[in-house]
Design an enzyme around this catalytic site. Structure first.
Site, PDB file in Angstrom:
ATOM      1  N   CYS A  74       0.782  -1.311  -0.156  1.00 54.11           N
ATOM      2  CA  CYS A  74      -0.175   0.068   0.243  1.00 54.11           C
ATOM      3  C   CYS A  74       0.929   1.221  -0.060  1.00 54.11           C
ATOM      4  O   CYS A  74       1.809   1.516   0.860  1.00 54.11           O
ATOM      5  CB  CYS A  74      -0.833  -0.154   1.354  1.00 54.11           C
ATOM      6  SG  CYS A  74      -1.492   1.437   1.981  1.00 54.11           S
ATOM      7  N   GLY A  75       0.680   2.160  -0.940  1.00 57.22           N
ATOM      8  CA  GLY A  75       1.450   3.339  -1.099  1.00 57.22           C
ATOM      9  C   GLY A  75       1.317   4.368  -0.384  1.00 57.22           C
ATOM     10  O   GLY A  75       2.222   4.872   0.312  1.00 57.22           O
ATOM     11  N   HIS A  76       0.051   4.419   0.241  1.00 58.13           N
ATOM     12  CA  HIS A  76      -0.183   5.521   1.325  1.00 58.13           C
ATOM     13  C   HIS A  76       0.202   5.148   2.674  1.00 58.13           C
ATOM     14  O   HIS A  76       0.437   6.010   3.335  1.00 58.13           O
ATOM     15  CB  HIS A  76      -1.825   5.624   1.552  1.00 58.13           C
ATOM     16  CG  HIS A  76      -2.633   6.195   0.042  1.00 58.13           C
ATOM     17  ND1 HIS A  76      -2.113   7.339  -0.422  1.00 58.13           N
ATOM     18  CD2 HIS A  76      -3.573   5.676  -0.296  1.00 58.13           C
ATOM     19  CE1 HIS A  76      -2.911   7.585  -1.417  1.00 58.13           C
ATOM     20  NE2 HIS A  76      -3.797   6.709  -1.559  1.00 58.13           N
ATOM     21  N   CYS A  77       0.443   3.772   2.728  1.00 60.61           N
ATOM     22  CA  CYS A  77       1.020   3.390   4.072  1.00 60.61           C
ATOM     23  C   CYS A  77       2.555   3.661   4.042  1.00 60.61           C
ATOM     24  O   CYS A  77       3.133   4.128   5.042  1.00 60.61           O
ATOM     25  CB  CYS A  77       0.900   1.849   4.165  1.00 60.61           C
ATOM     26  SG  CYS A  77      -0.849   1.121   4.021  1.00 60.61           S
TER      27      CYS A  77
END
Ligand SMILES: *[C@@H]1O[C@H](CO)[C@@H](O)[C@H](O)[C@H]1NC(C)=O
Ligand SMILES: *[C@@H]1O[C@H](CO)[C@@H](O)[C@H](O)[C@H]1NC(C)=O
Ligand SMILES: *[C@@H]1O[C@H](CO)[C@@H](O)[C@H](O)[C@H]1NC(C)=O
Length: 527
Positions: A74-77
């Site tokens: 997950c990029g936002h993570c």
């Protein structure tokens, strides 16, 4: 943005992140050798790494525990990770009794099920070892914001003030301070006040029940006072004895009164301007490099106080990077200094009539006139191009729309588009083909209108593309086309005089962008 980019770059290079964040994907290889027993929970960059085996233990040991559910992909993570670690470091440095942890969601399906995790990252805050109903985190994504959100939960969210010195110390230190004066600290109003203080992270709160402080500030009943180092200096919010303190009302009061009388529009202030939920915005466009323009600000500010809460006064520097605002109002930089008023709910825009000099009196008079419905909103329109009807697809603008679309002798089919909208570009060939197909039909007009530069009195366009059909006849009928955007279906629709069984469009229309309304909470990625 930059942090996220940097993180991605560092990831690609296989280097560790700005705050020493480890980037190797394998969790276990990162486990720090803890002192002894197998019960120890591993840590990464100051963050506990939990599993379904260790969560119970962590809850027992840490009375205040924030848990981030993340996914390795997950990029936002990944963007959040350095901020999350930095928040942990900030809190550790001040010995705050709060612990930050994370759980690899996809690897722990039992836990994601138990806590109803439906996207990544999801953060939950557990207090007093209670595993039921943790508080969902919806606060800021930056380290300082995360830390402040946690501080306001483990510590008091407002400082208890005993005497004048306490009040002085607080109001000296901060630009804006909110103090609740309550005769009874056990009452529900205090609970409401403290709850608001838990989430209003950018304001510092205090509260007191001391009679000498009531006296000092001239109060005879429960009141919340906002102290500020600018403009009026103080604003009072009396608590209604019968209905009690209303969280929504107080919250709106604080947003309204913590803002300066005049706010300069830029990327830092714009989220606040839109969060203020004030219906009318009055914009003064000036070129700040010019002294005689800057001088107008004094008059502008002078007109503002009576409109507080009703009209937000905003200054837009045309010499700064504000072209999108100018475009939105259909203005050119050379037209500054000038005023515009917009109702952000209806998006109706108003301009002063004639060339009135900008003075405190003229600004106030313009505001009053708009609020009293004495000014007609203006509509954006481009000029009618000389060749507007020469191509198969006719070009409509605000100025010729009415005459063409509502022509009683013609069936008119109009595409309302935005120049940047990709769905509009995708359907353009089909629209051209349609116009080509019906070019010899005297009674049919295929047209298009750039709805970002042209506004209409009859209706406003909220999505791109929007397709509307205006059948011939005297009743000004408008039929919205919501079916597949291809030549065959368009033709069927036209041939049947605007009748087609309604279906959902294949591709959704892109909704109209407002000027800017960037929220603090980052987006989530679906599971
Ligand atoms: C935990 O929280 C839930 C919901 O807030 C509450 O009903 C429950 O009594 C709490 N349990 C304990 C042990 O405090
Ligand atoms: C809002 O966010 C977008 C995309 O992240 C950015 O391009 C834009 O400059 C931001 N606008 C403001 C006013 O902060
Ligand atoms: C603002 O004023 C300066 C000084 O006259 C001028 O050079 C500049 O072009 C102006 N900016 C705009 C955007 O009109």
């Amino acid at each position: 943005m930059d942090d996220r980019l940097l993180t991605v770059l560092l990831l690609l290079l296989g280097v560790s992140g700005p705050w020493g964040q480890g980037q190797e994907p394998e969790g276990p290889s990162e486990v720090l050798p803890e002192e002894s027993s197998g019960e120890e929970v591993p840590k990464e960059d100051g963050i506990l790494v939990l599993s379904h085996h260790t969560l119970s233990l962590a809850l027992q040991e840490h009375p205040a525990l924030m848990v981030e559910f993340y996914a390795p992909w997950c990029g936002h993570c990944k963007a959040l990770a350095p901020e999350y670690s930095k928040a942990a470091a900030l809190l550790a440095a001040e010995s705050a009794s709060v612990t930050l942890a994370k759980v690899d969601g996809p690897a722990e399906p039992e836990l994601t099920k138990e806590f109803g995790v439906v996207g990544y990252p999801t953060l939950k805050f557990f207090q007093n070892g209670n595993r039921t109903n943790p508080e969902e985190y919806t606060g800021p994504q930056k380290a300082e914001g995360i830390a402040e959100w946690l501080r306001r939960r483990v510590g008091p969210s407002a400082k208890r003030l005993e005497d004048e010195e306490d009040v002085q110390a607080l109001t000296d230190k901060w630009e804006v301070v909110v103090i609740g004066f309550f005769q009874d600290l056990q009452g529900e109003d205090v609970a409401t006040f403290l709850a608001l203080a838990r989430d209003a992270l950018d304001i510092t709160f205090g509260f007191t029940d001391q009679p000498q402080l009531f006296q000092k500030f001239g109060l005879t009943k429960d009141t919340v006072i906002l102290f500020k180092k600018f403009d009026e200096g103080r604003a009072d919010f009396p608590v209604d004895k019968d209905t009690g303190l209303d969280l929504g009302d107080l919250s709106r009061f604080l947003v309204t009164h913590s803002m300066h009388l005049v706010t300069e529009f830029n990327s830092q202030t714009s989220p606040k301007i839109f969060a203020a939920k004030i219906l009318n915005h009055l914009l003064l466009f000036v070129n700040k490099t010019l002294a005689q323009h800057r001088e107008l600000l004094t008059d502008f500010r002078e007109a503002a106080p009576p409109f507080r809460g009703q009209v937000l006064f905003v200054m837009v520097d045309v010499a700064a990077d504000n072209d999108h605002v100018l475009n939105y109002f259909g203005l050119k930089a050379e037209e500054a200094p000038t005023l515009r008023l917009i109702n952000v709910e209806t998006t109706k825009k108003y301009a002063p009539t004639g060339l009135v000099p900008i003075t405190a009196a003229s600004v106030a008079a313009f505001c009053q006139a708009v609020l009293h419905g004495q000014v007609k909103p203006y509509l954006l329109s481009q000029e009618i191009p000389p060749d507007w009807d020469e191509r198969p697809v006719k070009t409509l603008v605000g100025k010729n729309f009415e005459q063409v679309a509502f022509d009683e002798t013609k069936n008119v089919f109009v595409k309302f588009y935005a120049p940047w909208c990709s769905h509009c570009k995708e359907m353009a060939p089909a629209w051209e083909a349609l116009a080509e197909k019906y070019r010899d039909r005297e009674d049919i007009v295929i047209a298009e209108l750039d709805a970002t530069a042209n506004e209409l009195e009859a209706f406003s366009v909220h999505g791109y593309p929007t397709l509307k059909f205006f059948p011939a006849g005297p009743d000004r009928k408008v039929i919205e086309y919501k079916s597949t955007r291809d030549l065959e279906t368009f033709s069927k629709f036209l041939d049947s005089g605007g009748n087609l069984p309604e279906e959902e469009p294949k591709e959704p229309a892109i909704s109209t962008p407002e000027i800017q309304d960037n929220s603090t909470v980052g987006p989530k990625e679906e599971l």
